[in-house]
Design a protein around this motif. Structure first.
Motif, PDB file in Angstrom:
ATOM      1  N   PHE A  49       0.762  -1.274  -0.056  1.00 57.75           N
ATOM      2  CA  PHE A  49      -0.132   0.098  -0.178  1.00 57.75           C
ATOM      3  C   PHE A  49       0.830   1.233  -0.122  1.00 57.75           C
ATOM      4  CE2 PHE A  49      -2.196  -3.497   2.110  1.00 57.75           C
ATOM      5  CZ  PHE A  49      -3.385  -3.586   1.382  1.00 57.75           C
ATOM      6  N   PRO A  50       1.107   1.833  -1.280  1.00 56.02           N
ATOM      7  CA  PRO A  50       2.090   3.183  -1.380  1.00 56.02           C
ATOM      8  C   PRO A  50       1.631   4.249  -0.513  1.00 56.02           C
ATOM      9  CG  PRO A  50       1.013   2.635  -3.389  1.00 56.02           C
ATOM     10  CD  PRO A  50       0.414   1.457  -2.615  1.00 56.02           C
ATOM     11  N   GLY A  51       0.603   4.169  -0.221  1.00 58.33           N
ATOM     12  CA  GLY A  51      -0.212   5.544   0.627  1.00 58.33           C
ATOM     13  C   GLY A  51       0.339   5.484   2.203  1.00 58.33           C
ATOM     14  N   ILE A  52       0.651   4.354   2.663  1.00 61.33           N
ATOM     15  CA  ILE A  52       0.705   3.935   4.030  1.00 61.33           C
ATOM     16  C   ILE A  52       2.123   4.199   4.455  1.00 61.33           C
ATOM     17  CG2 ILE A  52       0.446   2.101   5.777  1.00 61.33           C
ATOM     18  CD1 ILE A  52      -1.792   1.064   4.468  1.00 61.33           C
ATOM     19  N   THR A  53       2.480   4.755   5.411  1.00 58.61           N
ATOM     20  CA  THR A  53       4.005   4.964   5.929  1.00 58.61           C
ATOM     21  C   THR A  53       3.849   3.910   7.134  1.00 58.61           C
ATOM     22  OG1 THR A  53       3.829   7.051   5.266  1.00 58.61           O
ATOM     23  CG2 THR A  53       5.743   6.499   6.693  1.00 58.61           C
ATOM     24  N   ALA A  54       4.762   2.902   7.136  1.00 58.78           N
ATOM     25  CA  ALA A  54       5.038   2.237   8.507  1.00 58.78           C
ATOM     26  C   ALA A  54       6.091   2.938   9.392  1.00 58.78           C
ATOM     27  CB  ALA A  54       5.796   0.749   7.859  1.00 58.78           C
ATOM     28  N   LEU A  55       5.645   3.066  10.575  1.00 51.61           N
ATOM     29  CA  LEU A  55       6.378   3.709  11.488  1.00 51.61           C
ATOM     30  C   LEU A  55       7.286   2.667  12.233  1.00 51.61           C
ATOM     31  CD1 LEU A  55       3.893   6.514  13.003  1.00 51.61           C
ATOM     32  CD2 LEU A  55       5.715   6.822  11.223  1.00 51.61           C
ATOM     33  N   GLY A  56       7.340   1.737  12.015  1.00 50.20           N
ATOM     34  CA  GLY A  56       8.092   0.479  12.708  1.00 50.20           C
ATOM     35  C   GLY A  56       7.450  -0.119  13.740  1.00 50.20           C
ATOM     36  N   VAL A  57       8.296  -0.799  14.610  1.00 56.52           N
ATOM     37  CA  VAL A  57       7.612  -1.607  15.641  1.00 56.52           C
ATOM     38  C   VAL A  57       8.187  -1.141  17.028  1.00 56.52           C
ATOM     39  CG1 VAL A  57       7.583  -4.240  16.447  1.00 56.52           C
ATOM     40  CG2 VAL A  57       7.855  -3.965  14.055  1.00 56.52           C
ATOM     41  N   GLN A  58       7.499  -1.165  17.904  1.00 51.26           N
ATOM     42  CA  GLN A  58       7.774  -0.977  19.277  1.00 51.26           C
ATOM     43  C   GLN A  58       7.280  -2.049  20.341  1.00 51.26           C
ATOM     44  OE1 GLN A  58       7.906   3.009  20.802  1.00 51.26           O
ATOM     45  NE2 GLN A  58       7.353   3.813  18.898  1.00 51.26           N
ATOM     46  N   TYR A  59       8.112  -2.178  21.216  1.00 53.61           N
ATOM     47  CA  TYR A  59       8.010  -3.307  22.270  1.00 53.61           C
ATOM     48  C   TYR A  59       7.396  -2.870  23.367  1.00 53.61           C
ATOM     49  CZ  TYR A  59      10.648  -5.791  18.797  1.00 53.61           C
ATOM     50  OH  TYR A  59      10.810  -6.404  17.544  1.00 53.61           O
ATOM     51  N   ASN A  60       6.325  -3.475  24.015  1.00 52.53           N
ATOM     52  CA  ASN A  60       5.500  -3.221  25.272  1.00 52.53           C
ATOM     53  C   ASN A  60       6.241  -4.186  26.604  1.00 52.53           C
ATOM     54  OD1 ASN A  60       4.159  -5.411  24.599  1.00 52.53           O
ATOM     55  ND2 ASN A  60       2.294  -4.396  25.510  1.00 52.53           N
ATOM     56  N   ASN A  61       6.949  -5.192  26.319  1.00 53.25           N
ATOM     57  CA  ASN A  61       7.420  -6.099  27.154  1.00 53.25           C
ATOM     58  C   ASN A  61       6.358  -6.947  27.912  1.00 53.25           C
ATOM     59  OD1 ASN A  61       9.789  -6.806  28.340  1.00 53.25           O
ATOM     60  ND2 ASN A  61       9.550  -5.873  30.019  1.00 53.25           N
ATOM     61  N   ASN A  62       5.235  -7.113  27.072  1.00 57.43           N
ATOM     62  CA  ASN A  62       3.972  -7.759  27.456  1.00 57.43           C
ATOM     63  C   ASN A  62       3.302  -7.017  28.479  1.00 57.43           C
ATOM     64  OD1 ASN A  62       2.246  -9.821  26.338  1.00 57.43           O
ATOM     65  ND2 ASN A  62       2.676 -11.240  28.211  1.00 57.43           N
ATOM     66  N   GLU A  63       3.604  -5.660  28.700  1.00 61.27           N
ATOM     67  CA  GLU A  63       2.848  -5.120  29.594  1.00 61.27           C
ATOM     68  C   GLU A  63       1.733  -4.010  28.936  1.00 61.27           C
ATOM     69  OE1 GLU A  63       3.122  -5.378  32.887  1.00 61.27           O
ATOM     70  OE2 GLU A  63       5.138  -6.648  32.889  1.00 61.27           O
ATOM     71  N   ALA A  64       0.563  -4.153  29.274  1.00 66.36           N
ATOM     72  CA  ALA A  64      -0.604  -3.016  28.648  1.00 66.36           C
ATOM     73  C   ALA A  64      -0.329  -1.647  29.030  1.00 66.36           C
ATOM     74  CB  ALA A  64      -1.960  -3.565  29.186  1.00 66.36           C
ATOM     75  N   ALA A  65       0.227  -1.459  30.369  1.00 67.09           N
ATOM     76  CA  ALA A  65       0.731  -0.001  30.435  1.00 67.09           C
ATOM     77  C   ALA A  65       1.672   0.659  29.411  1.00 67.09           C
ATOM     78  CB  ALA A  65       1.078  -0.061  32.064  1.00 67.09           C
ATOM     79  N   GLN A  66       2.912  -0.389  29.228  1.00 67.77           N
ATOM     80  CA  GLN A  66       3.760   0.235  28.348  1.00 67.77           C
ATOM     81  C   GLN A  66       3.229   0.539  26.957  1.00 67.77           C
ATOM     82  OE1 GLN A  66       7.597  -1.645  28.462  1.00 67.77           O
ATOM     83  NE2 GLN A  66       7.358  -2.358  30.587  1.00 67.77           N
ATOM     84  N   ALA A  67       2.296  -0.323  26.522  1.00 69.67           N
ATOM     85  CA  ALA A  67       1.553  -0.146  25.322  1.00 69.67           C
ATOM     86  C   ALA A  67       0.926   1.199  25.364  1.00 69.67           C
ATOM     87  CB  ALA A  67       0.661  -1.301  24.885  1.00 69.67           C
ATOM     88  N   ALA A  68       0.212   1.472  26.429  1.00 69.95           N
ATOM     89  CA  ALA A  68      -0.598   2.883  26.451  1.00 69.95           C
ATOM     90  C   ALA A  68       0.483   3.798  26.381  1.00 69.95           C
ATOM     91  CB  ALA A  68      -1.305   2.832  27.861  1.00 69.95           C
ATOM     92  N   SER A  69       1.540   3.800  27.106  1.00 72.69           N
ATOM     93  CA  SER A  69       2.523   4.993  26.790  1.00 72.69           C
ATOM     94  C   SER A  69       3.078   5.318  25.559  1.00 72.69           C
ATOM     95  CB  SER A  69       3.847   4.576  28.132  1.00 72.69           C
ATOM     96  OG  SER A  69       3.431   4.490  29.234  1.00 72.69           O
ATOM     97  N   ILE A  70       3.397   3.873  24.794  1.00 71.56           N
ATOM     98  CA  ILE A  70       3.887   4.083  23.419  1.00 71.56           C
ATOM     99  C   ILE A  70       2.954   4.858  22.646  1.00 71.56           C
ATOM    100  CG2 ILE A  70       4.305   2.698  21.239  1.00 71.56           C
ATOM    101  CD1 ILE A  70       5.366   0.390  23.377  1.00 71.56           C
ATOM    102  N   VAL A  71       1.728   4.595  22.792  1.00 69.84           N
ATOM    103  CA  VAL A  71       0.546   5.305  21.969  1.00 69.84           C
ATOM    104  C   VAL A  71       0.581   6.685  22.197  1.00 69.84           C
ATOM    105  CG1 VAL A  71      -1.820   5.554  21.744  1.00 69.84           C
ATOM    106  CG2 VAL A  71      -0.941   3.208  21.789  1.00 69.84           C
ATOM    107  N   THR A  72       0.899   7.109  23.469  1.00 70.85           N
ATOM    108  CA  THR A  72       1.018   8.303  23.869  1.00 70.85           C
ATOM    109  C   THR A  72       2.058   9.071  23.291  1.00 70.85           C
ATOM    110  OG1 THR A  72      -0.022   7.855  26.088  1.00 70.85           O
ATOM    111  CG2 THR A  72       0.879   9.900  25.889  1.00 70.85           C
TER     112      THR A  72
END
Ligand code: T6T
Length: 321
Positions: free
Chosen positions: A186-209
């Protein structure tokens, strides 16, 4: 194909030989061959609880007992002593979800060398010579499915982020890779890469912020598992971006299903953990009884959206059997 068949045949022969060396069913060097143990990646988590339900039902049907022993965190350093304790009691077979593709190889090899049949359920080692059988979703295909689903939701445009659990987890790494390669179509999509949350939901929330602060035009998120998806939903809620940033999550925990119902998440890729557990027991029993064992088995996956939730209820994960 010839090589693949050769490998499967080799694994079956090895399974029969090992079963032959470790004595009769019901008695092996102080252990009980009619006993199985399930070692999930982490305790009290709906994906593994559903797997345990499937494993327990199949074990009862086949006249075997099965006990579950789990680490409190999804971590090889915590799973290793759990495995060693189980090996000391010499069950006939162990169904294990290795928490790391290489770090669990040594401890699992020791278990195998102790004459215990080893079956991988869900995650797997890079070294395919240790376990006799591996049962899992086709995780690469699941990541590709997530990419196509998210692309459609965002009109094939904008920046997208992958939130993954822990590097070295075979399943979620394959999902992230499947997603990253499929999104290139999909040429219109830019992939920002992969970030890791250490299997902790709170870390996933911080990554989104943090990602929203740097990329306010973020269009979509692929969360590779339960903790990533539950946390990403919280992050979007905190930022007041619910529904605006599209979220596709792997798994279907009770909270994820609530999020789908509420429109917080737009699609879930549900697996069939009960079937993984049931097939794991079947393969362990086959190995113990000297019958043919299948090296690789794939279970079903389905993409669920709000409109087809009712038809797919059987895929929702459980908190208890
Ligand atoms: O997504 C599942 C499992 O397939 C993966 O290997 C680890 O995370 C889960 O257990 C969900 O938390």
């Amino acid at each position: 194909m010839r090589n693949r068949l050769g490998m499967v045949f080799g694994a079956v022969v090895a399974g029969v030989l090992v079963a032959g060396c470790t004595g009769n069913v019901g008695d092996s060097g102080g252990g009980d061959r009619k006993k199985l143990v399930l070692i999930p990646g982490v305790a009290d988590e709906p994906f593994y609880i559903s797997m345990q339900c499937g494993a327990e039902a199949k074990a009862a049907e086949l006249g075997y007992s099965i006990d579950t022993q789990a680490p409190t965190k999804f971590d090889a350093a915590q799973q290793t002593p759990v495995l060693s304790g189980v090996v000391a009691n010499k069950p006939g077979g162990i169904l294990i979800a290795p928490t790391h593709a290489t770090a669990m190889a040594g401890p699992m090899k020791q278990a195998r060398n102790a004459g215990i049949e080893i079956i991988e359920v869900d995650t797997a080692l890079d070294d395919t010579s240790i376990a006799q059988s591996s049962i899992a979703s086709d995780n690469t295909a699941g990541g590709e499915l997530a990419a196509r689903t998210l692309a459609k939701l965002i009109g094939e445009r904008g920046p997208v982020l992958v939130i993954n659990t822990k590097a070295g987890t075979s399943t979620t790494d394959a999902r992230a890779q499947g997603f990253e390669s499929a999104v290139k179509a999909f040429p219109g999509i830019t992939a920002l890469g992969v970030q890791y949350n250490n299997n902790e939901a709170a870390q996933a929330a911080s990554i989104v912020t943090a990602t929203l602060a740097a990329h306010p035009d973020l269009a979509g998120i692929f969360a590779t598992n339960l903790s990533s998806a539950e946390g990403a939903a919280t992050g979007l809620r905190n930022a007041n971006k619910l529904g605006q940033v599209k979220l596709v999550g792997f798994d279907a925990s009770p909270k994820q299903v609530e999020d789908l119902k509420a429109g917080t998440v737009q699609a879930l890729i549900a697996q069939d953990p009960a079937s993984i557990g049931a097939q794991g027991v079947q393969q362990a029993v086959a190995a113990i009884e000297g019958k043919p064992v299948t090296r690789t088995l794939r279970t079903e996956m389905v993409a669920i959206t709000q409109s087809d939730m009712a038809a797919n209820e059987k895929y929702f994960y459980k908190r208890k059997c």
